[in-house]
Design a protein around this motif. Structure first.
Motif, PDB file in Angstrom:
ATOM      1  N   TYR A   1      23.923   7.288   7.212  1.00 24.32           N
ATOM      2  CA  TYR A   1      24.767   8.201   6.167  1.00 24.32           C
ATOM      3  C   TYR A   1      25.017   7.264   5.043  1.00 24.32           C
ATOM      4  CZ  TYR A   1      25.314  12.627   8.636  1.00 24.32           C
ATOM      5  OH  TYR A   1      25.187  13.794   9.373  1.00 24.32           O
ATOM      6  N   PHE A   2      25.547   6.050   5.604  1.00 23.33           N
ATOM      7  CA  PHE A   2      25.884   5.081   4.712  1.00 23.33           C
ATOM      8  C   PHE A   2      25.066   4.389   3.787  1.00 23.33           C
ATOM      9  CE2 PHE A   2      29.075   5.595   7.701  1.00 23.33           C
ATOM     10  CZ  PHE A   2      30.403   5.667   7.256  1.00 23.33           C
ATOM     11  N   ASP A   3      23.696   4.495   4.308  1.00 23.04           N
ATOM     12  CA  ASP A   3      22.533   4.099   3.151  1.00 23.04           C
ATOM     13  C   ASP A   3      22.040   4.971   2.369  1.00 23.04           C
ATOM     14  OD1 ASP A   3      23.194   1.555   4.107  1.00 23.04           O
ATOM     15  OD2 ASP A   3      21.865   1.942   5.882  1.00 23.04           O
ATOM     16  N   LEU A   4      22.369   6.405   2.622  1.00 23.90           N
ATOM     17  CA  LEU A   4      21.935   7.373   2.019  1.00 23.90           C
ATOM     18  C   LEU A   4      22.313   7.433   0.368  1.00 23.90           C
ATOM     19  CD1 LEU A   4      21.894   9.973   4.488  1.00 23.90           C
ATOM     20  CD2 LEU A   4      19.682   8.853   3.812  1.00 23.90           C
TER      21      LEU A   4
ATOM     22  N   THR B   1      21.970  14.625   0.259  1.00 20.05           N
ATOM     23  CA  THR B   1      20.660  14.233   0.996  1.00 20.05           C
ATOM     24  C   THR B   1      20.564  14.402   2.301  1.00 20.05           C
ATOM     25  OG1 THR B   1      20.581  12.337  -0.771  1.00 20.05           O
ATOM     26  CG2 THR B   1      18.901  12.335   1.174  1.00 20.05           C
ATOM     27  N   ALA B   2      19.519  15.051   2.810  1.00 22.47           N
ATOM     28  CA  ALA B   2      19.751  15.377   4.229  1.00 22.47           C
ATOM     29  C   ALA B   2      19.769  13.966   5.317  1.00 22.47           C
ATOM     30  CB  ALA B   2      18.198  15.945   4.665  1.00 22.47           C
ATOM     31  N   PRO B   3      20.663  14.071   6.355  1.00 17.08           N
ATOM     32  CA  PRO B   3      20.848  13.066   7.131  1.00 17.08           C
ATOM     33  C   PRO B   3      19.646  12.542   7.805  1.00 17.08           C
ATOM     34  CG  PRO B   3      21.958  15.085   8.070  1.00 17.08           C
ATOM     35  CD  PRO B   3      21.110  15.281   6.529  1.00 17.08           C
TER      36      PRO B   3
ATOM     37  N   PRO C   1      26.536  18.717  10.291  1.00 18.40           N
ATOM     38  CA  PRO C   1      25.946  17.287   9.809  1.00 18.40           C
ATOM     39  C   PRO C   1      25.245  17.283   8.637  1.00 18.40           C
ATOM     40  CG  PRO C   1      24.979  17.866  11.766  1.00 18.40           C
ATOM     41  CD  PRO C   1      25.786  18.816  11.613  1.00 18.40           C
ATOM     42  N   ASN C   2      24.772  18.180   8.269  1.00 18.56           N
ATOM     43  CA  ASN C   2      24.111  18.215   6.683  1.00 18.56           C
ATOM     44  C   ASN C   2      25.000  18.395   5.593  1.00 18.56           C
ATOM     45  OD1 ASN C   2      21.292  18.586   7.688  1.00 18.56           O
ATOM     46  ND2 ASN C   2      22.135  20.263   8.840  1.00 18.56           N
ATOM     47  N   LEU C   3      26.397  18.729   5.785  1.00 16.81           N
ATOM     48  CA  LEU C   3      27.339  18.703   4.742  1.00 16.81           C
ATOM     49  C   LEU C   3      28.462  17.617   4.832  1.00 16.81           C
ATOM     50  CD1 LEU C   3      27.889  22.570   5.032  1.00 16.81           C
ATOM     51  CD2 LEU C   3      26.382  21.482   3.537  1.00 16.81           C
ATOM     52  N   TRP C   4      27.936  16.708   4.124  1.00 14.02           N
ATOM     53  CA  TRP C   4      28.615  15.226   4.331  1.00 14.02           C
ATOM     54  C   TRP C   4      28.967  14.835   2.941  1.00 14.02           C
ATOM     55  CZ3 TRP C   4      26.402  10.874   2.206  1.00 14.02           C
ATOM     56  CH2 TRP C   4      25.103  11.012   1.817  1.00 14.02           C
ATOM     57  N   ARG C   5      29.887  13.824   3.182  1.00 13.92           N
ATOM     58  CA  ARG C   5      30.388  12.849   1.862  1.00 13.92           C
ATOM     59  C   ARG C   5      31.185  11.706   2.206  1.00 13.92           C
ATOM     60  NH1 ARG C   5      29.958  13.159  -3.161  1.00 13.92           N
ATOM     61  NH2 ARG C   5      29.311  15.412  -3.209  1.00 13.92           N
ATOM     62  N   ILE C   6      30.413  10.593   1.746  1.00 13.33           N
ATOM     63  CA  ILE C   6      31.190   9.417   1.994  1.00 13.33           C
ATOM     64  C   ILE C   6      32.395   9.127   0.980  1.00 13.33           C
ATOM     65  CG2 ILE C   6      31.065   7.047   2.311  1.00 13.33           C
ATOM     66  CD1 ILE C   6      29.288   8.165   4.325  1.00 13.33           C
TER      67      ILE C   6
END
Length: 172
Positions: free
Chosen positions: A40-43, A53-55, A111-116
């Motif tokens: 996730y941290f590289d997307l 973006t898709a995990p 997990p498709n609905l994420w944010r860093i």
């Protein structure tokens, strides 16, 4: 409309079933449905209001245990990064919906609905909830952080949890 959504969301918070361990694990048997939390941290993260973006799916053969759950990874390198600092990569609120926690509840997340945000991974449950979350991300993070100690040990609800398709984890 917000009132209806709040009432509907409150219905999701009604406790129905307990989950073993503090980290949310769904029917896949993996934390974060088997997606690689390090990846996730590289997307590339999309702007607020846009679909993320898709995990990246993890592999069944590349795993590590943390917080009472098994996490899957797409590479040994990502697994090694995770084991060096699992608290950094694991999703906040043990993989539960960050907006739900900000409202005082504990529901699973998609997990498709994420944010860093500030180098931390947050997950949410539905696209509608993402909209509420994104109206005030800093405020919701603050509320969730204040609420979490009081609900951390409580059971999560599975009533009317929306289902999503997952390709994770992948066979080798």
């Amino acid at each position: 409309m917000k009132r209806f959504a709040s009432v509907a969301f409150a219905a999701l918070l009604a406790p129905m079933a307990a989950f073993a361990g503090p980290q949310y694990v769904d029917e896949t048997g993996f934390a974060v449905s088997g997606f690689d939390v390090v990846a996730y941290f590289d997307l590339e993260q999309n702007a607020v209001g846009e679909k993320q973006t898709a995990p990246v799916p993890g592999k069944k053969s590349i795993t590590a245990d943390y917080n009472g759950a098994t996490f899957a990874f797409s590479s040994e390198e990502n697994r090694d990064k995770f084991t060096a600092d699992p608290a950094h990569y694991a999703p906040q609120f043990d993989g539960h919906c960050a907006y739900g926690v900000s409202k005082g509840g504990k529901v699973p997340a998609n997990p498709n609905l994420w944010r860093i945000v500030d180098d931390k991974l947050y997950l949410n449950i539905t696209p509608v909830v993402v909209g509420f979350w994104e109206e005030d991300i800093p405020g919701n993070i603050s509320l969730a952080g204040s609420n979490w100690p009081g609900i951390e040990g409580s059971d999560a609800s599975t009533s009317t949890i929306p289902k999503y398709t997952s390709d994770a984890p992948q066979a080798d």
